[in-house]
Design an enzyme around this catalytic site. Structure first.
Site, PDB file in Angstrom:
ATOM      1  N   TYR A  72      31.994  39.419  31.653  1.00 49.28           N
ATOM      2  CA  TYR A  72      33.177  39.154  32.136  1.00 49.28           C
ATOM      3  C   TYR A  72      34.346  38.968  31.766  1.00 49.28           C
ATOM      4  O   TYR A  72      35.405  39.160  31.911  1.00 49.28           O
ATOM      5  CB  TYR A  72      32.124  37.204  32.258  1.00 49.28           C
ATOM      6  N   ARG A  75      35.290  42.275  32.869  1.00 49.64           N
ATOM      7  CA  ARG A  75      35.614  41.984  34.074  1.00 49.64           C
ATOM      8  C   ARG A  75      37.069  41.489  34.089  1.00 49.64           C
ATOM      9  O   ARG A  75      38.068  41.873  35.182  1.00 49.64           O
ATOM     10  CB  ARG A  75      34.533  41.955  35.366  1.00 49.64           C
ATOM     11  N   GLN A 106      35.376  34.428  48.234  1.00 52.68           N
ATOM     12  CA  GLN A 106      34.301  34.397  47.019  1.00 52.68           C
ATOM     13  C   GLN A 106      35.024  35.102  46.089  1.00 52.68           C
ATOM     14  O   GLN A 106      34.179  35.025  45.280  1.00 52.68           O
ATOM     15  CB  GLN A 106      33.213  35.465  48.454  1.00 52.68           C
ATOM     16  N   VAL A 108      36.355  35.934  42.739  1.00 49.19           N
ATOM     17  CA  VAL A 108      36.780  35.679  41.573  1.00 49.19           C
ATOM     18  C   VAL A 108      37.903  35.388  40.796  1.00 49.19           C
ATOM     19  O   VAL A 108      38.821  35.618  39.555  1.00 49.19           O
ATOM     20  CB  VAL A 108      35.777  35.747  40.929  1.00 49.19           C
ATOM     21  N   HIS A 124      33.599  30.352  45.299  1.00 46.91           N
ATOM     22  CA  HIS A 124      32.733  31.098  44.081  1.00 46.91           C
ATOM     23  C   HIS A 124      33.280  30.816  42.334  1.00 46.91           C
ATOM     24  O   HIS A 124      33.077  31.620  41.354  1.00 46.91           O
ATOM     25  CB  HIS A 124      31.909  32.387  43.770  1.00 46.91           C
ATOM     26  N   CYS A 155      31.220  19.314  22.871  1.00 46.32           N
ATOM     27  CA  CYS A 155      30.198  18.713  22.982  1.00 46.32           C
ATOM     28  C   CYS A 155      29.603  20.428  21.675  1.00 46.32           C
ATOM     29  O   CYS A 155      27.836  19.718  21.635  1.00 46.32           O
ATOM     30  CB  CYS A 155      29.181  18.456  24.049  1.00 46.32           C
ATOM     31  N   THR A 193      33.164  41.936  53.455  1.00 45.72           N
ATOM     32  CA  THR A 193      32.404  40.871  53.144  1.00 45.72           C
ATOM     33  C   THR A 193      31.729  41.860  53.175  1.00 45.72           C
ATOM     34  O   THR A 193      31.031  42.103  55.160  1.00 45.72           O
ATOM     35  CB  THR A 193      31.977  39.732  52.801  1.00 45.72           C
TER      36      THR A 193
HETATM   37  C1  BJW Z   1      35.590  47.089  52.101  1.00 44.03           C
HETATM   38  C2  BJW Z   1      36.522  48.290  51.507  1.00 44.03           C
HETATM   39  C3  BJW Z   1      37.769  48.236  52.000  1.00 44.03           C
HETATM   40  C4  BJW Z   1      34.722  47.747  50.586  1.00 44.03           C
HETATM   41  N1  BJW Z   1      38.310  47.098  53.351  1.00 44.03           N
HETATM   42  N2  BJW Z   1      35.744  46.200  53.623  1.00 44.03           N
HETATM   43  C5  BJW Z   1      20.196  31.648  52.485  1.00 44.03           C
HETATM   44  C6  BJW Z   1      19.038  32.572  52.706  1.00 44.03           C
HETATM   45  C7  BJW Z   1      18.304  33.164  51.702  1.00 44.03           C
HETATM   46  C8  BJW Z   1      18.979  33.557  50.125  1.00 44.03           C
HETATM   47  C9  BJW Z   1      19.733  32.091  50.164  1.00 44.03           C
HETATM   48  C10 BJW Z   1      20.730  31.054  51.366  1.00 44.03           C
HETATM   49  N3  BJW Z   1      21.186  30.245  50.907  1.00 44.03           N
HETATM   50  C11 BJW Z   1      21.020  30.255  49.445  1.00 44.03           C
HETATM   51  C12 BJW Z   1      20.717  31.131  49.449  1.00 44.03           C
HETATM   52  C13 BJW Z   1      20.677  32.522  47.475  1.00 44.03           C
HETATM   53  C14 BJW Z   1      21.520  33.112  46.833  1.00 44.03           C
HETATM   54  C15 BJW Z   1      22.098  33.967  48.407  1.00 44.03           C
HETATM   55  O1  BJW Z   1      22.985  33.670  49.390  1.00 44.03           O
HETATM   56  N4  BJW Z   1      21.156  35.313  47.796  1.00 44.03           N
HETATM   57  C16 BJW Z   1      21.200  35.882  48.638  1.00 44.03           C
HETATM   58  C17 BJW Z   1      21.586  37.480  48.367  1.00 44.03           C
HETATM   59  C18 BJW Z   1      19.768  36.663  50.100  1.00 44.03           C
HETATM   60  N5  BJW Z   1      22.894  32.207  47.136  1.00 44.03           N
HETATM   61  C19 BJW Z   1      23.295  31.504  45.797  1.00 44.03           C
HETATM   62  O2  BJW Z   1      21.924  31.252  45.225  1.00 44.03           O
HETATM   63  C20 BJW Z   1      24.133  30.190  46.097  1.00 44.03           C
HETATM   64  N6  BJW Z   1      24.299  29.205  45.758  1.00 44.03           N
HETATM   65  C21 BJW Z   1      23.416  28.230  46.744  1.00 44.03           C
HETATM   66  O3  BJW Z   1      23.345  28.839  47.768  1.00 44.03           O
HETATM   67  O4  BJW Z   1      22.997  27.041  46.141  1.00 44.03           O
HETATM   68  C22 BJW Z   1      22.329  25.827  46.916  1.00 44.03           C
HETATM   69  C23 BJW Z   1      21.131  26.976  46.500  1.00 44.03           C
HETATM   70  C24 BJW Z   1      20.534  26.733  45.144  1.00 44.03           C
HETATM   71  C25 BJW Z   1      19.001  26.649  44.901  1.00 44.03           C
HETATM   72  C26 BJW Z   1      18.232  27.479  45.766  1.00 44.03           C
HETATM   73  C27 BJW Z   1      19.204  27.695  47.303  1.00 44.03           C
HETATM   74  C28 BJW Z   1      20.209  26.792  47.260  1.00 44.03           C
HETATM   75  C29 BJW Z   1      25.240  30.742  45.219  1.00 44.03           C
HETATM   76  C30 BJW Z   1      25.735  32.484  45.268  1.00 44.03           C
HETATM   77  C31 BJW Z   1      26.633  32.543  44.291  1.00 44.03           C
HETATM   78  C32 BJW Z   1      27.403  33.750  44.433  1.00 44.03           C
HETATM   79  N7  BJW Z   1      27.414  34.718  43.137  1.00 44.03           N
HETATM   80  C33 BJW Z   1      28.389  35.928  43.199  1.00 44.03           C
HETATM   81  C34 BJW Z   1      28.137  36.415  41.508  1.00 44.03           C
HETATM   82  C35 BJW Z   1      29.819  35.006  41.792  1.00 44.03           C
HETATM   83  C36 BJW Z   1      30.163  35.322  40.099  1.00 44.03           C
HETATM   84  C37 BJW Z   1      31.136  36.540  39.855  1.00 44.03           C
HETATM   85  O5  BJW Z   1      31.928  37.453  40.533  1.00 44.03           O
HETATM   86  O6  BJW Z   1      30.402  37.471  38.557  1.00 44.03           O
HETATM   87  O7  BJW Z   1      29.490  36.299  44.382  1.00 44.03           O
HETATM   88  S1  BJW Z   1      26.984  37.009  43.279  1.00 44.03           S
HETATM   89  C38 BJW Z   1      28.505  38.501  44.414  1.00 44.03           C
HETATM   90  O8  BJW Z   1      28.097  38.154  45.829  1.00 44.03           O
HETATM   91  C39 BJW Z   1      29.722  37.849  44.331  1.00 44.03           C
HETATM   92  C40 BJW Z   1      30.037  37.819  45.383  1.00 44.03           C
HETATM   93  O9  BJW Z   1      31.218  36.427  45.797  1.00 44.03           O
HETATM   94  C41 BJW Z   1      29.097  37.501  46.446  1.00 44.03           C
HETATM   95  C42 BJW Z   1      29.588  38.247  48.466  1.00 44.03           C
HETATM   96  O10 BJW Z   1      29.266  39.881  47.551  1.00 44.03           O
HETATM   97  P1  BJW Z   1      31.476  40.679  48.797  1.00 44.03           P
HETATM   98  O11 BJW Z   1      32.104  39.581  48.424  1.00 44.03           O
HETATM   99  O12 BJW Z   1      30.074  40.383  50.023  1.00 44.03           O
HETATM  100  O13 BJW Z   1      31.012  41.805  48.236  1.00 44.03           O
HETATM  101  P2  BJW Z   1      29.739  43.306  48.614  1.00 44.03           P
HETATM  102  O14 BJW Z   1      30.058  44.164  47.297  1.00 44.03           O
HETATM  103  O15 BJW Z   1      28.173  42.717  48.336  1.00 44.03           O
HETATM  104  O16 BJW Z   1      30.035  43.616  49.649  1.00 44.03           O
HETATM  105  C43 BJW Z   1      31.610  44.215  49.460  1.00 44.03           C
HETATM  106  C44 BJW Z   1      32.029  44.822  51.623  1.00 44.03           C
HETATM  107  O17 BJW Z   1      33.333  45.221  51.045  1.00 44.03           O
HETATM  108  C45 BJW Z   1      30.818  45.936  52.112  1.00 44.03           C
HETATM  109  O18 BJW Z   1      30.872  45.712  52.958  1.00 44.03           O
HETATM  110  C46 BJW Z   1      32.086  46.681  52.241  1.00 44.03           C
HETATM  111  O19 BJW Z   1      31.838  47.975  53.257  1.00 44.03           O
HETATM  112  C47 BJW Z   1      33.633  46.531  52.145  1.00 44.03           C
HETATM  113  N8  BJW Z   1      34.316  46.916  52.055  1.00 44.03           N
HETATM  114  N9  BJW Z   1      35.645  48.861  50.592  1.00 44.03           N
HETATM  115  C48 BJW Z   1      37.585  46.011  53.595  1.00 44.03           C
HETATM  116  N10 BJW Z   1      38.789  48.742  52.033  1.00 44.03           N
END
Ligand code: BJW
Length: 259
Positions: A72, A75, A106, A108, A124, A155, A193
């Protein structure tokens, strides 16, 4: 409907001109043109080089807190060197032109606020905030020490980044605001996203179910793409300024905006 990104559909332009409530969900793609790596893209994504399961879960932090803290810190440094891009600035302009714009991110990286957006919901968390691993308490200052990660001054537990890891709950207040914005939006944008991570990935579907026009801006298709009203396939830093120019370009003061 898949569109040539250089041609903004007239119907979308008309709808935006009269819209009073707009919600925008952004992901890592909007910061890609600022040089911040995305998460899941094969060539450039952070997690092409690092296994997310090892770095972005509470279990990983328990196992190897130093590795996670240093990842982190690395980053943070990359984001400090980055600047908001034309996509971020176009959303600032949109906020100035429309009565209610909820910007739900989403990301950070804090780049929306640095660009000047006022109403930002960080689903997030934020890379530049720190909290106590044991008690979840935000911590702003801690004693100088060689410990990595440093320890909570209250703590003695380890400090961690104030971001939402897999398996952790999003802040209830942030999620409530985001869901409400999705329900009430006339137009909902999903920008840069992969629409894979929940519960954020549900928001466009909530908006669709409530009757909103849903617009996706992304060079690649996502699981959301087949459902959207308008799909603009290209980089946000190109499409968003063009959209703003077509909708409000003749308005007084537009020449002052940083597109
Ligand atoms: C362009 C471009 C340009 C490129 N212009 N575009 C329901 C179903 C299945 C699973 C779950 C569910 N509910 C919950 C879950 C579990 C889990 C989850 O979703 N898993 C999936 C992977 C299946 N979710 C969680 O655990 C969440 N918590 C939760 O639901 O709590 C309740 C719970 C607890 C316990 C059990 C069950 C439920 C928390 C999710 C937290 C996500 N955290 C992260 C890390 C944050 C910290 C960090 O930065 O390190 O967040 S993971 C990562 O993914 C980060 C992002 O915000 C997030 C989304 O990613 P994003 O932004 O979409 O990026 P990419 O890389 O995936 O996509 C980039 C896009 O940009 C691409 O499409 C490109 O094409 C495009 N692009 N250039 C426009 N110039």
């Amino acid at each position: 409907m898949v569109m040539n990104p250089l041609l903004i559909p007239t119907d979308l332009v008309t709808r935006l001109r009269t819209a009073r409530r707009v919600a925008v969900l952004t992901g890592a793609g909007i910061s890609a043109e600022s040089g911040v790596p995305t998460f899941r893209e094969a060539q450039t994504g952070l997690w092409a080089r690092y296994n997310p399961e090892e770095l972005a879960t509470p279990e990983a932090f328990r196992r190897n807190p130093r590795l996670v803290w240093e990842w982190y810190a690395w980053r943070q440094e990359r984001v400090r060197q980055a600047e908001p891009n034309a996509g971020h600035y176009a959303l600032v302009e949109m906020e100035r032109r429309i009565a209610e714009v909820a910007l739900i991110t989403q990301n950070v990286d804090g780049l929306h606020r640095r660009a000047g957006s006022q109403q930002v919901v960080e689903l997030h968390g934020n890379l530049f905030r720190v909290k106590c691993f044991a008690e979840d308490r935000p911590v702003e200052n801690w004693p100088e020490s060689a410990n990595i990660p440093p320890r909570c001054p209250h703590c003695g537990s380890l400090l961690r980044p104030d971001v939402v890891w897999f398996g952790e709950s999003l802040a209830a207040s942030a999620l409530r605001v985001a869901e409400q914005a999705a329900v009430t939006a006339e137009i909902f944008f999903s920008i840069g996203t992969s629409a894979l991570v929940y519960p954020a990935a549900n928001l466009p579907f909530t908006a669709l179910a409530a009757g909103a026009t849903v617009v996706e801006i992304n060079p690649q298709p996502t699981p959301l793409s087949p459902q959207v009203t308008f799909s603009l396939n290209g980089p946000a830093g190109v499409i968003l300024p063009r959209l703003v120019e077509q909708v409000w370009g003749d308005a007084v003061g537009i020449s002052e905006c940083r597109l």
